[in-house]
Design a protein around this motif. Structure first.
Motif, PDB file in Angstrom:
ATOM      1  N   THR A  95     -88.431  11.053   4.656  1.00  0.00           N
ATOM      2  CA  THR A  95     -87.430  10.443   3.594  1.00  0.00           C
ATOM      3  C   THR A  95     -88.528   9.884   2.608  1.00  0.00           C
ATOM      4  O   THR A  95     -89.942   9.973   2.881  1.00  0.00           O
ATOM      5  N   GLN A  96     -88.288   9.401   1.340  1.00  0.00           N
ATOM      6  CA  GLN A  96     -89.109   8.834   0.530  1.00  0.00           C
ATOM      7  C   GLN A  96     -90.212   7.885   1.034  1.00  0.00           C
ATOM      8  O   GLN A  96     -91.302   7.617   0.378  1.00  0.00           O
ATOM      9  N   ALA A  97     -89.889   7.343   2.055  1.00  0.00           N
ATOM     10  CA  ALA A  97     -90.726   6.156   2.552  1.00  0.00           C
ATOM     11  C   ALA A  97     -91.729   6.644   3.331  1.00  0.00           C
ATOM     12  O   ALA A  97     -92.682   5.887   3.859  1.00  0.00           O
ATOM     13  N   ASP A  98     -91.839   8.135   3.968  1.00  0.00           N
ATOM     14  CA  ASP A  98     -92.627   8.539   4.706  1.00  0.00           C
ATOM     15  C   ASP A  98     -93.747   9.328   4.057  1.00  0.00           C
ATOM     16  O   ASP A  98     -93.744   9.552   2.878  1.00  0.00           O
ATOM     17  N   ASN A  99     -94.866   9.408   4.571  1.00  0.00           N
ATOM     18  CA  ASN A  99     -96.090  10.171   4.092  1.00  0.00           C
ATOM     19  C   ASN A  99     -95.930  11.490   4.044  1.00  0.00           C
ATOM     20  O   ASN A  99     -95.529  12.228   4.889  1.00  0.00           O
ATOM     21  N   ARG A 100     -96.020  12.291   2.710  1.00  0.00           N
ATOM     22  CA  ARG A 100     -95.729  13.476   2.658  1.00  0.00           C
ATOM     23  C   ARG A 100     -96.882  14.486   1.974  1.00  0.00           C
ATOM     24  O   ARG A 100     -96.495  15.592   1.251  1.00  0.00           O
ATOM     25  N   ASP A 101     -98.117  14.051   2.183  1.00  0.00           N
ATOM     26  CA  ASP A 101     -99.077  14.960   1.645  1.00  0.00           C
ATOM     27  C   ASP A 101     -99.240  16.215   2.526  1.00  0.00           C
ATOM     28  O   ASP A 101     -99.038  16.549   3.543  1.00  0.00           O
ATOM     29  N   VAL A 152     -87.638  18.249   3.704  1.00  0.00           N
ATOM     30  CA  VAL A 152     -87.930  19.046   4.920  1.00  0.00           C
ATOM     31  C   VAL A 152     -89.315  19.724   4.757  1.00  0.00           C
ATOM     32  O   VAL A 152     -89.789  20.187   3.902  1.00  0.00           O
ATOM     33  N   SER A 153     -89.979  19.883   5.897  1.00  0.00           N
ATOM     34  CA  SER A 153     -91.395  20.697   5.916  1.00  0.00           C
ATOM     35  C   SER A 153     -90.948  22.314   5.638  1.00  0.00           C
ATOM     36  O   SER A 153     -90.082  22.696   6.214  1.00  0.00           O
ATOM     37  N   LYS A 154     -92.130  22.482   4.932  1.00  0.00           N
ATOM     38  CA  LYS A 154     -92.260  23.924   4.610  1.00  0.00           C
ATOM     39  C   LYS A 154     -93.530  24.402   4.441  1.00  0.00           C
ATOM     40  O   LYS A 154     -94.202  23.943   4.256  1.00  0.00           O
ATOM     41  N   VAL A 191    -102.445  27.954   6.715  1.00  0.00           N
ATOM     42  CA  VAL A 191    -101.250  27.756   6.488  1.00  0.00           C
ATOM     43  C   VAL A 191    -101.338  26.185   5.720  1.00  0.00           C
ATOM     44  O   VAL A 191    -102.127  25.281   6.044  1.00  0.00           O
ATOM     45  N   LEU A 192    -100.732  26.184   4.752  1.00  0.00           N
ATOM     46  CA  LEU A 192    -100.537  25.023   4.030  1.00  0.00           C
ATOM     47  C   LEU A 192     -98.853  24.708   4.224  1.00  0.00           C
ATOM     48  O   LEU A 192     -98.024  25.141   3.768  1.00  0.00           O
ATOM     49  N   THR A 193     -98.654  23.257   4.681  1.00  0.00           N
ATOM     50  CA  THR A 193     -97.610  22.554   4.934  1.00  0.00           C
ATOM     51  C   THR A 193     -97.211  21.520   4.133  1.00  0.00           C
ATOM     52  O   THR A 193     -98.122  20.817   3.854  1.00  0.00           O
TER      53      THR A 193
END
Length: 261
Positions: free
Chosen positions: A50-56, A148-150, A76-78
């Motif tokens: 969610t927006q509260a989590d780290n998404r770097d 979602v991760s991609k 791979v770049l996630t």
């Protein structure tokens, strides 16, 4: 689910991933192994945030070794992409409702009470800790943004780590930037797949990525094999003493197992 850990909240669980697309469709000398690439690109499975989590964005690499000893290298770049499907967001909300109901049931069972008398019978400590846990591990479709991760992956015959890393980062910036790049994304992918040659042994090659030039270098016949991985990271991760010990084990031809997350 990839590893059905129902004790964890739905956001902390991992789900099965799949390959969405790959180009070219197939190469005669290097057939595309969809299951292997899928597993190596997302070894922990698909994950939500969610927006509260780290998404770097994060980069990792892998090697596919075939029966004849030949190798291909993957980089791979996630990253995390906003979920636009209302159906998936609703499904996540439903999973949370089920998860919270199970939590209440377990607390209720430990307090030997019924659901109706839950609020009055559990002590304040249990109630407070449960409320904190639900706030941290919660998802509200009307309030939260689901991601979602991609990942995007480049598979190469030689381990050009730095060049692949720079190209993937530039490609990711082009995808997420408000200002589109000068050419369509397909042009840059076609260029690196079909127009950028493998540098001859002992030579360097400079080619243009999406925004900046990228340089890769191939060792000559009498030089050490290509090792484009930064040694500084090895020292930072293992430490000097551990690295000396690993090197000693290599010289003594001992079996070495490195285990990490």
């Amino acid at each position: 689910l990839a590893g059905e850990n129902f004790d964890q909240s739905p956001i902390r669980r991992t789900f099965k991933s799949k390959v969405l697309a790959h180009y070219p469709q197939n190469i005669e000398w290097n057939p595309f192994d969809q299951d292997a690439v899928n597993m190596l690109c997302m070894p922990k499975g698909l994950s939500f945030r969610t927006q509260a989590d780290n998404r770097d964005p994060q980069l990792h690499s892998f090697i596919i070794t075939r029966e004849d000893g030949s190798r291909t290298y993957g980089f791979v770049l996630t990253f995390y992409e906003e979920v636009t499907s209302k159906q998936i967001c609703t499904a996540m909300q439903t999973l949370y409702q089920m998860h919270n109901a199970e939590q209440y049931s377990s607390v209720c069972a430990s307090s030997s009470c019924s659901m109706d008398s839950l609020a009055s019978s559990i002590d304040e400590g249990d109630a407070t800790s449960l409320a904190k846990l639900q706030r941290y591990n919660s998802y509200d479709i009307s309030r939260d943004t689901l991601y979602v991760s991609k990942c995007i992956c480049l598979i190469t015959p030689l381990p050009f780590m730095q060049a692949c890393k720079k190209f993937l980062i530039q490609l990711y910036k082009a995808v997420t930037s408000q200002q589109p790049p000068p050419l369509p994304l397909e042009s840059y992918i076609h260029n690196i797949l079909y127009e950028v040659p493998l540098p001859p042994p002992g030579r360097s090659l400079k080619f243009y990525g999406v925004y900046e030039p990228i340089i890769c270098q191939r060792p000559g016949p009498n030089e050490l094999p290509l090792s484009d991985y930064p040694l500084r990271e090895v020292f930072e991760l293992l430490g000097l003493e551990n690295l000396v010990q690993v090197f000693t084990c290599v010289l003594l031809e001992m079996q070495i197992l490195l285990y990490s997350q």
